[in-house]
Write an enzyme that holds these catalytic residues in place. Structure first.
Site, PDB file in Angstrom:
ATOM      1  CB  ALA A   1     -66.852 -52.510  15.129  1.00 42.58           C
ATOM      2  CE  LYS A   2     -73.432 -49.548  11.091  1.00 39.45           C
ATOM      3  NZ  LYS A   2     -73.647 -48.131  11.840  1.00 39.45           N
ATOM      4  N   GLY A   3     -71.994 -54.088  12.657  1.00 39.27           N
ATOM      5  CA  GLY A   3     -72.633 -55.244  12.587  1.00 39.27           C
ATOM      6  C   GLY A   3     -74.235 -55.235  12.135  1.00 39.27           C
TER       7      GLY A   3
END
Length: 439
Positions: A129-131
């Site tokens: 994931a990445k945000g």
């Protein structure tokens, strides 16, 4: 492990394998384009179900949210935030949270894909994931950053959690940011849930050794690469670009093990001493911002550092510093990627033609996400580990991953990067094939 003025891009969960762009033979690519191209390249070496490969081209979900924040002067400013979740076949989504003006949806998706591969090559029970939030954190006061973080946490609360998606620090965020996120999430859930994030202060469930872990893993991999090449570490010279958390910890560990670190740098330039630098006496960016050149007798440019005649080059600053324009001038036979994406695609091909060993970031700086995994385990079990245990466990995990990649490298006529991606993709694809597709 933020993106410092000292020139270091975080390699926390991080943060896997990417600058914001990567070079192709004719034009620049976005992180997403590069990630998809690398996926296809690795898949070409494996007999995989094409339907699984097609699934991995796309994220499972991308959450886009609007974040209104009251500034200290009473005005309200609205920011845009993202959380991209790429794949969770092996476990909860895992990846950094960055605050930077250039954050985009596609960047988050591309970086989330790299996190999938990084977790897989390390054999961790996480997906990618990445945000991030499109904001310049330098333009925020501490109170404004806290309000931004707490509101963002509320907006994405439904998709994060210790068994769903676990953020961590990245560019523009730090342990304090994670503390605010954990507190905001816990308050809304009406119970203390430290495992919702990693990279927290140890006093509230963070792990000892977490900040030093990416640099330590870079040093471990550099040591193993030298041994593979029959180089004695005590006779090895090293140049490190970037003296933030990753670069400083890698340099100090290698120095402790007997290597001669002859060059280190920050954004203002590089300290160079062919007889070796006492790196422990030079403050990292965290300890004293932009201090390297103030302690130097001889200063050279960051570009010149990349072209020094050394045994090991560790680019641990920002992405895309070794390009087609300077790859032919790089003289080090071993490059260990401390930063995310420091070698462009075109440069990678040029270096491969010269048999330069480029050890990829998804392996080299994976200490961050690995110790994040240890932190997550400690939070779940409510039992902290000593620093010695963290370092011992990290050594074990890094050596196991190194051996898997080395075995693939030895079996096939590949680059180290291709070997790492094949290890990662084969594990993810096997899990998908075993679980099947929900109708």
């Amino acid at each position: 492990m933020d993106a410092h003025a000292g020139g270091e891009r975080s390699s926390s969960d991080g943060d896997a394998a990417a600058g914001s762009t990567s070079e192709s033979t004719s034009a620049s690519e976005s992180a997403l384009e590069t990630a998809r191209r690398q996926l296809d390249r690795a898949a070409g070496y494996l007999e995989l179900d094409p339907n699984v490969v097609e699934r991995l081209h796309h994220p499972t979900k991308v959450e886009e949210v609007t974040i209104p924040v009251e500034r200290d002067d009473g005005t309200v400013e609205v920011f845009t935030g993202y959380r991209a979740q790429h794949d969770s076949v092996n476990g909860p989504y895992k990846g950094g949270l960055r605050y930077h003006p250039d954050v985009t949806r596609d960047e988050c998706v591309g970086l989330a894909m790299w996190m999938t591969w990084k977790c897989a090559v390390m054999g961790l029970p996480f997906g990618g994931a990445k945000g991030g939030i499109a904001v310049d954190p330098k333009q925020l006061s501490g109170d404004e950053k806290e309000r931004l973080t707490r509101r963002f946490t509320q907006e994405i609360r439904g998709i994060i959690g210790p068994t769903r998606d676990i953020p961590a620090p990245d560019m523009g965020t730090d342990a304090q940011t994670m503390a605010w996120l954990m507190d905001a999430y816990s308050m809304q859930e009406a119970e203390t849930i430290p495992g919702v994030v990693t990279g927290k202060p140890p006093i509230i469930g963070g792990s000892e050794g977490r900040e030093e872990a990416p640099g330590r893993s870079v040093a471990i991999v550099a040591r193993e690469a030298c041994a593979y090449d029959d180089r004695s570490l005590t006779e090895t010279t090293v140049a490190v670009q970037g003296y933030g958390s990753v670069g400083a910890n890698a340099a100090r560990q290698l120095d402790e093990w007997g290597a001669s670190v002859v060059a280190i740098s920050d954004v203002n330039g590089a300290m160079y001493d062919p007889d070796g630098i006492d790196v422990a006496s030079v403050p990292s960016h965290d300890e004293e911002p932009e201090a390297v050149t103030r302690y130097a007798d001889t200063v050279i440019s960051n570009d010149d550092l990349l072209e020094l005649d050394v045994d090991v080059l560790i680019p641990a600053a920002i992405g895309n510093v070794i390009t087609t324009e300077n790859a032919d001038e790089v003289r080090a036979p071993i490059i260990v990627e401390g930063a995310n994406g420091p070698v462009t695609s075109g440069a990678d091909e040029m270096l491969a033609e010269r048999d330069v060993a480029v050890i990829p970031d998804i392996l080299a700086n994976a200490g961050g996400v690995t110790v994040s995994y240890f932190e997550w385990l400690q939070d779940i079990n409510r039992r902290s580990w000593s620093l010695d245990r963290v370092n011992e466990e990290l050594e074990t995990e890094m050596l196991e991953a190194w051996r898997a990649v080395r075995h693939t490298f030895d079996e096939r006529d590949l680059t180290w990067r291709e070997a790492a991606y094949i290890v990662a993709l084969s594990r993810v694809a096997a899990a998908h094939e075993a679980r099947g597709l929900w109708p």
